[in-house]
Design an enzyme around this catalytic site. Sequence first.
Site, short mmCIF file in Angstrom:
data_model
loop_
_atom_site.label_atom_id
_atom_site.label_comp_id
_atom_site.label_asym_id
_atom_site.label_seq_id
_atom_site.Cartn_x
_atom_site.Cartn_y
_atom_site.Cartn_z
N ASP A 26 -9.95 -1.72 -18.72
CA ASP A 26 -11.02 -2.26 -19.58
C ASP A 26 -11.11 -3.76 -19.34
OD1 ASP A 26 -8.95 -3.42 -20.96
OD2 ASP A 26 -9.21 -2.24 -22.80
N GLY A 52 -9.67 -6.25 -20.71
CA GLY A 52 -8.46 -7.05 -20.93
C GLY A 52 -7.54 -6.96 -19.72
N HIS A 63 0.39 0.18 -13.10
CA HIS A 63 1.08 -1.07 -13.47
C HIS A 63 2.59 -0.80 -13.55
CE1 HIS A 63 1.66 -4.98 -15.25
NE2 HIS A 63 2.44 -4.41 -16.15
N ASN A 71 -5.90 2.09 -12.91
CA ASN A 71 -4.94 1.11 -12.39
C ASN A 71 -3.53 1.65 -12.58
OD1 ASN A 71 -3.93 -1.49 -11.49
ND2 ASN A 71 -3.42 -1.92 -13.61
N GLY A 87 0.79 -1.24 0.00
CA GLY A 87 0.00 0.00 0.00
C GLY A 87 0.82 1.28 0.00
N THR A 88 2.03 1.25 -0.58
CA THR A 88 2.80 2.50 -0.58
C THR A 88 2.22 3.52 -1.57
OG1 THR A 88 4.45 1.76 -2.21
CG2 THR A 88 4.93 1.32 0.13
N MET A 101 -4.28 -6.96 -6.90
CA MET A 101 -3.78 -8.01 -7.78
C MET A 101 -4.88 -8.96 -8.25
SD MET A 101 -0.69 -6.99 -8.03
CE MET A 101 0.29 -8.29 -8.77
C1 GAR Z 1 2.89 -1.39 -7.62
O1 GAR Z 1 4.18 -1.35 -8.20
C2 GAR Z 1 1.84 -1.67 -8.69
O2 GAR Z 1 2.17 -1.15 -9.94
C3 GAR Z 1 1.88 -3.17 -8.73
O3 GAR Z 1 1.95 -3.56 -7.39
C4 GAR Z 1 2.73 -2.58 -6.69
C5 GAR Z 1 1.99 -2.22 -5.43
O4 GAR Z 1 2.80 -1.54 -4.54
N1 GAR Z 1 0.72 -3.68 -9.40
C6 GAR Z 1 0.74 -4.69 -10.25
O5 GAR Z 1 1.74 -5.36 -10.48
C7 GAR Z 1 -0.58 -4.98 -10.92
N2 GAR Z 1 -0.38 -5.83 -12.05
P1 GAR Z 1 2.19 -0.91 -3.20
O6 GAR Z 1 1.31 -1.98 -2.56
O7 GAR Z 1 3.38 -0.59 -2.35
O8 GAR Z 1 1.42 0.31 -3.58
#
Ligand code: GAR
Length: 211
Positions: free
Chosen positions: A152, A154, A120, A118, A20-21, A101
Amino acid sequence: MAAKPVAPIKRLVVLVSGSGTNLQALLDEIAAVGAEAYGAEIVAVGADREHIEGLARAERAGLPTFVRKVKDYDSRDEWDAALAETVSAHEPDLVVSAGFMKIVGKEFLSRFGGRFVNTHPALLPSFPGAHGVRDALAYGAKVTGCTVHFVDDGVDTGPIIAQGVVEVRDEDDESALHERIKEIERRLLVEVVGRIARSGYRIEGRKVVIQ
Ligand code: GAR
């Protein structure tokens, strides 16, 4: 002279699955500048699992939280409908997937399509999916980064709002590279969410136009 109308503060629901950063970056910015100046406030934080730092961060900020686990439902569609219903109860203008996720389904998209953002950890359309950082490293990419996009139906295919670039170093492993991506990603997400909340936007095909 008539006073300039103040745009309503947009309501955000943030979805998390891990540390959750990115959520924390949003919380810190809104606390620093105020919801009115930022253009949005977080009204609830949801997750697909318990006991994660992302939920603890929300609780410390005094926000309502909820958990909807896939395994608690008979089917993926039922989970999706329950998640959509719970998010809906918080009446969000925008929903932000910040390290959430799970791929949402039809019901969720029918309610929140076009307002579900989102982030990524790769430069889409390269390296979509759950291992964007690992896949870019394994491929031998020399630059990678992060993409903030609308969701979307996908996997990481929706219209791109903004991207940030990060160089891959010879000595990088997945964790070192992901940390450098996340430094850029947190700033980008905070900037993009604030901008679309304050200014509004249109989605024209694959193009996102911020007004
Ligand atoms: C982030 O880097 C985000 O882009 C990735 O999880 C991390 C969450 O970090 N998401 C994915 O890979 C989605 N496919 P956080 O929990 O520290 O915010």
